[in-house]
Design a protein around this motif. Structure first.
Motif, PDB file in Angstrom:
ATOM      1  N   ALA A  47       0.573  -1.241   0.304  1.00 28.40           N
ATOM      2  CA  ALA A  47       0.321   0.132  -0.280  1.00 28.40           C
ATOM      3  C   ALA A  47       1.040   1.482  -0.130  1.00 28.40           C
ATOM      4  O   ALA A  47       2.030   0.932   0.698  1.00 28.40           O
ATOM      5  CB  ALA A  47      -0.717  -0.275   1.256  1.00 28.40           C
ATOM      6  N   PRO A  48       0.776   2.228  -0.552  1.00 28.74           N
ATOM      7  CA  PRO A  48       1.803   3.817  -0.517  1.00 28.74           C
ATOM      8  C   PRO A  48       1.886   4.219   0.516  1.00 28.74           C
ATOM      9  O   PRO A  48       2.782   4.809   0.618  1.00 28.74           O
ATOM     10  CB  PRO A  48       0.077   4.814  -0.909  1.00 28.74           C
ATOM     11  CG  PRO A  48      -0.892   4.465  -1.313  1.00 28.74           C
ATOM     12  CD  PRO A  48      -1.353   2.778  -1.112  1.00 28.74           C
ATOM     13  N   HIS A  49       1.083   3.569   1.989  1.00 32.73           N
ATOM     14  CA  HIS A  49       2.146   4.097   3.278  1.00 32.73           C
ATOM     15  C   HIS A  49       2.796   3.505   3.111  1.00 32.73           C
ATOM     16  O   HIS A  49       4.227   3.645   4.055  1.00 32.73           O
ATOM     17  CB  HIS A  49       0.822   4.037   4.159  1.00 32.73           C
ATOM     18  CG  HIS A  49       0.723   3.025   5.333  1.00 32.73           C
ATOM     19  ND1 HIS A  49      -0.498   2.500   3.896  1.00 32.73           N
ATOM     20  CD2 HIS A  49       1.334   1.645   5.421  1.00 32.73           C
ATOM     21  CE1 HIS A  49      -0.392   1.345   4.757  1.00 32.73           C
ATOM     22  NE2 HIS A  49       0.417   0.002   5.282  1.00 32.73           N
ATOM     23  N   MET A  50       3.855   2.065   2.619  1.00 39.31           N
ATOM     24  CA  MET A  50       4.636   1.095   2.825  1.00 39.31           C
ATOM     25  C   MET A  50       5.993   1.552   2.245  1.00 39.31           C
ATOM     26  O   MET A  50       6.659   0.650   2.004  1.00 39.31           O
ATOM     27  CB  MET A  50       4.455  -0.274   3.068  1.00 39.31           C
ATOM     28  CG  MET A  50       2.832  -0.882   3.991  1.00 39.31           C
ATOM     29  SD  MET A  50       2.749  -2.238   3.979  1.00 39.31           S
ATOM     30  CE  MET A  50       4.040  -3.118   3.016  1.00 39.31           C
ATOM     31  N   LEU A  51       6.325   2.257   0.986  1.00 36.74           N
ATOM     32  CA  LEU A  51       7.106   2.964   0.230  1.00 36.74           C
ATOM     33  C   LEU A  51       7.885   4.087   0.907  1.00 36.74           C
ATOM     34  O   LEU A  51       8.795   3.688   0.520  1.00 36.74           O
ATOM     35  CB  LEU A  51       6.310   3.160  -0.805  1.00 36.74           C
ATOM     36  CG  LEU A  51       5.267   2.205  -1.892  1.00 36.74           C
ATOM     37  CD1 LEU A  51       5.645   3.016  -3.188  1.00 36.74           C
ATOM     38  CD2 LEU A  51       6.503   0.828  -2.266  1.00 36.74           C
ATOM     39  N   GLY A  52       7.759   4.755   1.610  1.00 32.20           N
ATOM     40  CA  GLY A  52       8.176   4.852   2.511  1.00 32.20           C
ATOM     41  C   GLY A  52       8.227   6.584   1.754  1.00 32.20           C
ATOM     42  O   GLY A  52       9.372   7.522   2.362  1.00 32.20           O
ATOM     43  N   PHE A  53       7.543   7.075   0.626  1.00 36.03           N
ATOM     44  CA  PHE A  53       7.652   8.848  -0.206  1.00 36.03           C
ATOM     45  C   PHE A  53       7.333   9.459   1.228  1.00 36.03           C
ATOM     46  O   PHE A  53       6.284   9.113   2.095  1.00 36.03           O
ATOM     47  CB  PHE A  53       6.375   8.344  -0.994  1.00 36.03           C
ATOM     48  CG  PHE A  53       6.913   7.908  -2.249  1.00 36.03           C
ATOM     49  CD1 PHE A  53       7.753   7.716  -2.561  1.00 36.03           C
ATOM     50  CD2 PHE A  53       5.095   7.140  -2.553  1.00 36.03           C
ATOM     51  CE1 PHE A  53       8.361   6.747  -3.168  1.00 36.03           C
ATOM     52  CE2 PHE A  53       5.733   6.717  -3.877  1.00 36.03           C
ATOM     53  CZ  PHE A  53       6.561   6.290  -4.345  1.00 36.03           C
ATOM     54  N   ARG A  54       8.528  10.994   0.668  1.00 38.08           N
ATOM     55  CA  ARG A  54       8.419  11.794   2.230  1.00 38.08           C
ATOM     56  C   ARG A  54       7.949  13.343   0.830  1.00 38.08           C
ATOM     57  O   ARG A  54       7.950  13.069   0.023  1.00 38.08           O
ATOM     58  CB  ARG A  54       9.757  11.784   2.473  1.00 38.08           C
ATOM     59  CG  ARG A  54      10.118  10.439   3.539  1.00 38.08           C
ATOM     60  CD  ARG A  54      10.927  11.026   3.888  1.00 38.08           C
ATOM     61  NE  ARG A  54      12.265  10.408   3.872  1.00 38.08           N
ATOM     62  CZ  ARG A  54      13.818  11.575   3.399  1.00 38.08           C
ATOM     63  NH1 ARG A  54      12.924  12.620   4.013  1.00 38.08           N
ATOM     64  NH2 ARG A  54      14.248  10.168   2.672  1.00 38.08           N
ATOM     65  N   ASP A  55       7.619  13.897   1.657  1.00 38.07           N
ATOM     66  CA  ASP A  55       7.119  15.399   1.020  1.00 38.07           C
ATOM     67  C   ASP A  55       7.715  16.605   1.096  1.00 38.07           C
ATOM     68  O   ASP A  55       9.161  16.819   2.263  1.00 38.07           O
ATOM     69  CB  ASP A  55       6.895  15.581   0.850  1.00 38.07           C
ATOM     70  CG  ASP A  55       5.797  16.929   0.321  1.00 38.07           C
ATOM     71  OD1 ASP A  55       5.834  17.744  -0.916  1.00 38.07           O
ATOM     72  OD2 ASP A  55       5.581  17.830   1.008  1.00 38.07           O
ATOM     73  N   ALA A  56       8.909  17.054  -0.094  1.00 38.38           N
ATOM     74  CA  ALA A  56       9.654  18.493  -0.208  1.00 38.38           C
ATOM     75  C   ALA A  56       9.855  19.455  -0.859  1.00 38.38           C
ATOM     76  O   ALA A  56      10.389  19.963  -1.458  1.00 38.38           O
ATOM     77  CB  ALA A  56      11.233  17.754   0.254  1.00 38.38           C
ATOM     78  N   TYR A  57       7.626  18.905  -1.629  1.00 34.95           N
ATOM     79  CA  TYR A  57       7.377  19.860  -2.273  1.00 34.95           C
ATOM     80  C   TYR A  57       6.607  20.252  -2.778  1.00 34.95           C
ATOM     81  O   TYR A  57       5.761  21.298  -2.939  1.00 34.95           O
ATOM     82  CB  TYR A  57       8.285  19.219  -3.701  1.00 34.95           C
ATOM     83  CG  TYR A  57       7.193  19.957  -5.031  1.00 34.95           C
ATOM     84  CD1 TYR A  57       8.835  20.586  -5.677  1.00 34.95           C
ATOM     85  CD2 TYR A  57       6.132  19.327  -6.054  1.00 34.95           C
ATOM     86  CE1 TYR A  57       7.639  21.521  -7.384  1.00 34.95           C
ATOM     87  CE2 TYR A  57       5.960  20.093  -7.128  1.00 34.95           C
ATOM     88  CZ  TYR A  57       6.859  21.132  -7.613  1.00 34.95           C
ATOM     89  OH  TYR A  57       6.429  21.622  -8.572  1.00 34.95           O
ATOM     90  N   ILE A  58       5.210  20.015  -1.907  1.00 36.33           N
ATOM     91  CA  ILE A  58       3.646  20.383  -1.643  1.00 36.33           C
ATOM     92  C   ILE A  58       3.883  20.947  -0.458  1.00 36.33           C
ATOM     93  O   ILE A  58       3.030  21.930  -0.510  1.00 36.33           O
ATOM     94  CB  ILE A  58       3.098  19.105  -1.676  1.00 36.33           C
ATOM     95  CG1 ILE A  58       2.855  18.469  -3.041  1.00 36.33           C
ATOM     96  CG2 ILE A  58       1.299  19.176  -1.325  1.00 36.33           C
ATOM     97  CD1 ILE A  58       2.000  17.451  -3.280  1.00 36.33           C
TER      98      ILE A  58
END
Length: 262
Positions: free
Chosen positions: A110-121
């Protein structure tokens, strides 16, 4: 005389470890003319073990790496530029799997398991929504090529993900149902997925939520018979997720005991 009723087996995916280089090299010799790499090989391994499974699923948590690479605007999992998706590698996977098992689904984190982080939005909710929207688009691209649906292996119930993704063609699989918010999941999903040993939780959940299917994980024949006190056999499925080595034996044993006598 008792009547034997076969219960369909549904795969939620498999763990496939990293193979030896020589093993992959030998396999690639038979793949000339096709797009193939290490991930393709692992997909093939996961799918090939599921003989007799009514609803197979290629992939598992390992397949998340392919999806990470499909998100553009990222640098090492951090969004640093305008977000987007590139479905080309997933399209090749879809064609490869569909050519071998037309009824197959794909399994991935699921998306939360990919570990993406935000430095743009700069907004956590908007960022989560962007990732979920990317998942929806990628899944749709694969379905347009004939893929039946997607299993999202999840560690937690995330409301943004559930609201935007849960449906007939995307099923969330709680990796640890004992620590998972099943109540929140069932607000969005009609499949109740429980380990066979937790069948005693089903009655209360089915009374409070509209459950379309009861899926018992790794049950014995007596667990399935007990479940028919709650649902008709046509609303019952056997579920499995192969934890690693020995997957052909795992799926074979699951299929062999997926029946009830009535």
């Amino acid at each position: 005389m008792a009547r034997r009723i076969t219960i369909p087996v549904r795969s939620f995916g498999s763990e496939v470890g990293m193979p030896a280089v020589l093993e992959v090299a030998e396999w690639l010799k038979g793949m000339r003319g096709e797009e193939a790499d290490l991930t393709t090989y692992r997909l093939a391994r996961s799918l090939g073990a599921q003989e007799g499974v009514a609803v197979p699923a290629a992939g598992g948590v390992f397949y998340g790496e392919r999806w990470r690479e499909a998100f553009t605007g990222m640098a090492d999992g951090v969004l640093v530029n305008e977000p987007g998706v590139d479905p080309s590698a997933l399209a090749a996977d879809a064609r490869y799997v569909r050519a071998r098992r037309k009824e197959a689904w794909f399994s991935l984190p699921a998306p939360h398991m990919l570990g993406f982080r935000d430095a743009y939005i700069g907004d956590e909710e908007e960022f989560s929504g962007m990732v979920a929207a990317g998942y929806a688009r990628l899944a749709r691209e694969m379905r347009d090529l004939g893929v039946r649906g997607h299993v999202l292996v999840a560690d937690r119930a995330d409301e943004i993900e559930l609201e935007r993704l849960a449906g007939n063609k995307i099923v969330f699989f709680p990796r640890n149902p004992g620590r998972f918010d099943l109540e929140l999941l069932l607000e969005y999903q009609g499949d109740l997925i429980l380990p066979a040993g937790d069948l005693d939780r089903a009655a209360d959940l089915m009374e409070r939520f509209r459950v379309r299917k009861l899926v018992l994980l790794d049950p014995e024949a007596e667990d399935l018979l007990a479940a028919t006190a709650l649902v008709d056999p046509d609303k019952l499925e056997v579920g499995g997720y192969c934890p690693g080595e020995g997957c052909p034996d795992y799926w074979e044993r699951l299929v062999d005991r997926a029946f009830i006598l009535r």
